[in-house]
Design a protein around this motif. Structure first.
Motif, PDB file in Angstrom:
ATOM      1  N   HIS A 340      -7.207  -0.921  81.547  1.00 56.84           N
ATOM      2  CA  HIS A 340      -6.352  -0.165  80.628  1.00 56.84           C
ATOM      3  C   HIS A 340      -5.050  -0.944  80.433  1.00 56.84           C
ATOM      4  O   HIS A 340      -4.223  -0.961  81.335  1.00 56.84           O
ATOM      5  CB  HIS A 340      -6.057   1.227  81.195  1.00 56.84           C
ATOM      6  N   THR A 342      -7.546  -3.151  77.147  1.00 58.29           N
ATOM      7  CA  THR A 342      -8.600  -4.141  77.206  1.00 58.29           C
ATOM      8  C   THR A 342      -8.098  -5.429  77.853  1.00 58.29           C
ATOM      9  O   THR A 342      -7.010  -5.909  77.549  1.00 58.29           O
ATOM     10  CB  THR A 342      -9.153  -4.442  75.793  1.00 58.29           C
ATOM     11  N   LEU A 427      -8.684   1.627  75.470  1.00 61.15           N
ATOM     12  CA  LEU A 427      -9.970   2.053  76.022  1.00 61.15           C
ATOM     13  C   LEU A 427      -9.937   3.503  76.501  1.00 61.15           C
ATOM     14  O   LEU A 427     -10.847   3.953  77.206  1.00 61.15           O
ATOM     15  CB  LEU A 427     -10.426   1.135  77.171  1.00 61.15           C
ATOM     16  N   GLU A 478     -16.268  -1.091  74.411  1.00 57.38           N
ATOM     17  CA  GLU A 478     -15.062  -1.572  75.092  1.00 57.38           C
ATOM     18  C   GLU A 478     -15.056  -3.095  75.171  1.00 57.38           C
ATOM     19  O   GLU A 478     -14.026  -3.734  74.954  1.00 57.38           O
ATOM     20  CB  GLU A 478     -14.973  -0.961  76.487  1.00 57.38           C
ATOM     21  N   VAL A 481     -14.246  -4.469  71.650  1.00 53.12           N
ATOM     22  CA  VAL A 481     -13.231  -3.727  70.886  1.00 53.12           C
ATOM     23  C   VAL A 481     -12.414  -4.623  69.972  1.00 53.12           C
ATOM     24  O   VAL A 481     -12.082  -4.239  68.841  1.00 53.12           O
ATOM     25  CB  VAL A 481     -12.314  -2.917  71.843  1.00 53.12           C
TER      26      VAL A 481
END
Length: 494
Positions: A340, A342, A427, A478, A481
């Motif tokens: 947290h 990415t 994320l 994720e 992303v």
């Protein structure tokens, strides 16, 4: 009979590289997703992988930099804590993968000290120009102040003190402000670390990149794996609450075994946080998603790459790079670490990266002010880029001008799209209630955006629950992303 040459299918280099994996490790879900025909655009994006989640450019080109400064001042009038950073571009050498605006400072100690002092002079003078031109900057609370580089830890002790004392005196630091300092493992001596702690720094970070000495040498790094371990040990012993390192995957001659050893070392030495970054060879300026200098990285030059390959060196395939990512990120998650935003992993209980949370979390997204060569600053209406040419930069500062090289603005629709994209990079689930508070009359599920989310959902990259008012990336989403937000969710800002 042999088929005519024209009938022989042309190999697809991107797909071939993706499907070439190391048999010693499972095939990552991201590889399977990228191999799907309806994700071809994502594969093309990640093939050379520009830095994709750091700068979010506007859609109004030719925006007057003075107008950006006015926009920024208006938002700073009543702002929660912001991210403030000073960029010191000095380095004692240039890594072969580096395309940032850096200035190599070498030679006798007095020469290095003199040139380093020049950059502190320019940074402080530029900061004064910002304070004069953007009056509310002086009173805007600073959530986190970062001294980035380059290698700011290369500065002599007196220049470090001068720089930090200036910012504490002239900006709104408070009891909750965290101060972070970046540097090379070998320049973070015991004396420098003690000085930084004395000056109120609570966080230090270093570009370790790898714990494999062979990989480090090929990358042009002038430190060893032992130096990196010693940096973490020394920083923890000095008492810093946050000790962060950067690791890269996809480097020349890097293997899955090498990356496995990197993971083992991280779990052994236990820094607070690890940034896991894929090698970026496409120029950041191609997508305006990062800041590149006036010189390309050595590894971006085709002739240089060809010479390395002719000598038997090898670049990991795209499939191997995703296996490397899976080794690092999967191993960290198994050990309880959290990603947290990415690429940024924090050990259990450490929480997210504060400066990135200020910038990107859906309920924050506050201004960022970057002072120094190549800085990227932004507010909700527009963003500005400081000049990356050091001579033009110095001339502007000497002439008494905030040295912005360009600016772009955001239409109202683009502001909404940008907010969604930045929040996705954290994320964390996107929440409709937060979006509506920020954009009255808007919705995460507007018809155009819902169509994009539906497409991502059908391909297993995203989950959407309109009843609960949430949008959440899947694990594969994720991983991808950056490609998603820069290929599929930019319709409103293009």
């Amino acid at each position: 009979m042999r088929a005519p040459t024209s009938a022989v299918p042309t190999p697809d280099p991107a797909l071939a590289s993706l499907l070439a994996v190391d048999p010693s490790a499972p095939v990552p879900a991201a590889v399977e997703a990228l191999a799907a025909p309806d994700n071809r655009h994502l594969l093309e994006y990640v093939r050379e992988d520009p830095f994709g989640a750091h700068v979010f450019p506007g859609n109004i080109e030719g925006y007057d930099p003075e107008r950006f400064l006015d926009d920024l001042d208006e938002q700073l009038r009543t702002t929660p804590p912001i991210h403030l950073w000073a960029y010191i571009p000095t380095c004692s050498y240039r890594c072969r993968f580096c395309q940032y605006p850096v200035v190599v400072v070498k030679g006798p100690e007095e020469t290095v000290a003199r040139r380093a002092a020049q950059w502190v002079d320019w940074n402080i003078r530029e900061a004064r120009l910002w304070l004069r031109r953007v009056p509310h900057l002086a009173s805007a609370p600073v959530g986190e102040f970062n001294v980035f580089g380059g290698t700011p830890s290369l500065l002599p002790a007196g220049e470090i003190r001068r720089l930090l004392d200036f910012y504490r005196e002239h900006f709104a630091f408070g009891p909750d402000t965290t101060v972070r300092f970046e540097g090379d493992p070998t320049t973070f001596t015991a004396e420098k670390l003690e000085l930084l702690a004395e000056l109120g720094c609570t966080k230090v970070s270093s570009g370790v990149q790898s714990f494999d000495d062979h990989v480090l040498r090929l990358s042009g790094r002038e430190h060893t794996a032992a130096d990196c371990r010693e940096f973490v040990r020394r920083a923890k012993a000095t008492g810093f609450e946050w000790v962060s390192i950067d690791l890269m995957y996809g480097l020349l001659d890097q293997t899955l075994d090498s990356v496995r050893r990197d993971l083992e070392t991280v779990l052994e030495v236990e820094p607070t946080a690890v940034v896991c970054t894929k090698l970026h060879l496409r120029d950041y300026s191609d997508t305006r998603t990062g800041v590149s200098g006036v010189r390309p990285a050595a590894w971006q030059l085709p002739d240089y790459r060809a010479r390395l390959e002719s000598r038997g060196h090898r670049w990991p395939t795209l499939g191997e790079q995703y296996q490397m990512r899976e080794v690092l990120t999967g191993g960290l998650r198994d050990a309880g670490w959290t990603e947290h935003p990415t690429m940024y992993f924090a050990r259990p209980g450490a929480g997210p990266e504060k400066w990135k949370a200020i910038m990107a979390d859906q309920n924050q997204q506050q201004p960022e002010v970057a002072i120094g060569l190549g800085g990227s600053s932004s507010c909700r209406r527009s963003e500005g880029m400081t000049n990356v040419d050091w001579q033009r930069y110095g001339a502007a500062v000497d002439a008494g001008r905030v040295p912005l090289g360009s600016a772009t603005g955001f239409t109202e629709q683009a502001q909404e799209t940008r907010a969604v994209n930045m929040a996705l990079t954290t994320l964390q689930p996107l929440r409709e209630e937060v979006h509506r508070r920020r954009f009255p009359g808007g919705s995460l599920f507007s018809p155009r955006r819902r169509a994009g989310f539906d497409s991502l959902r059908r391909r297993g990259l995203l989950e959407m629950d309109e009843q609960a008012g949430t949008v959440t990336l899947t694990p594969v989403g994720e991983t991808l992303v950056e490609a998603i937000i820069n290929t599929e969710l930019v319709a409103d800002v293009s």
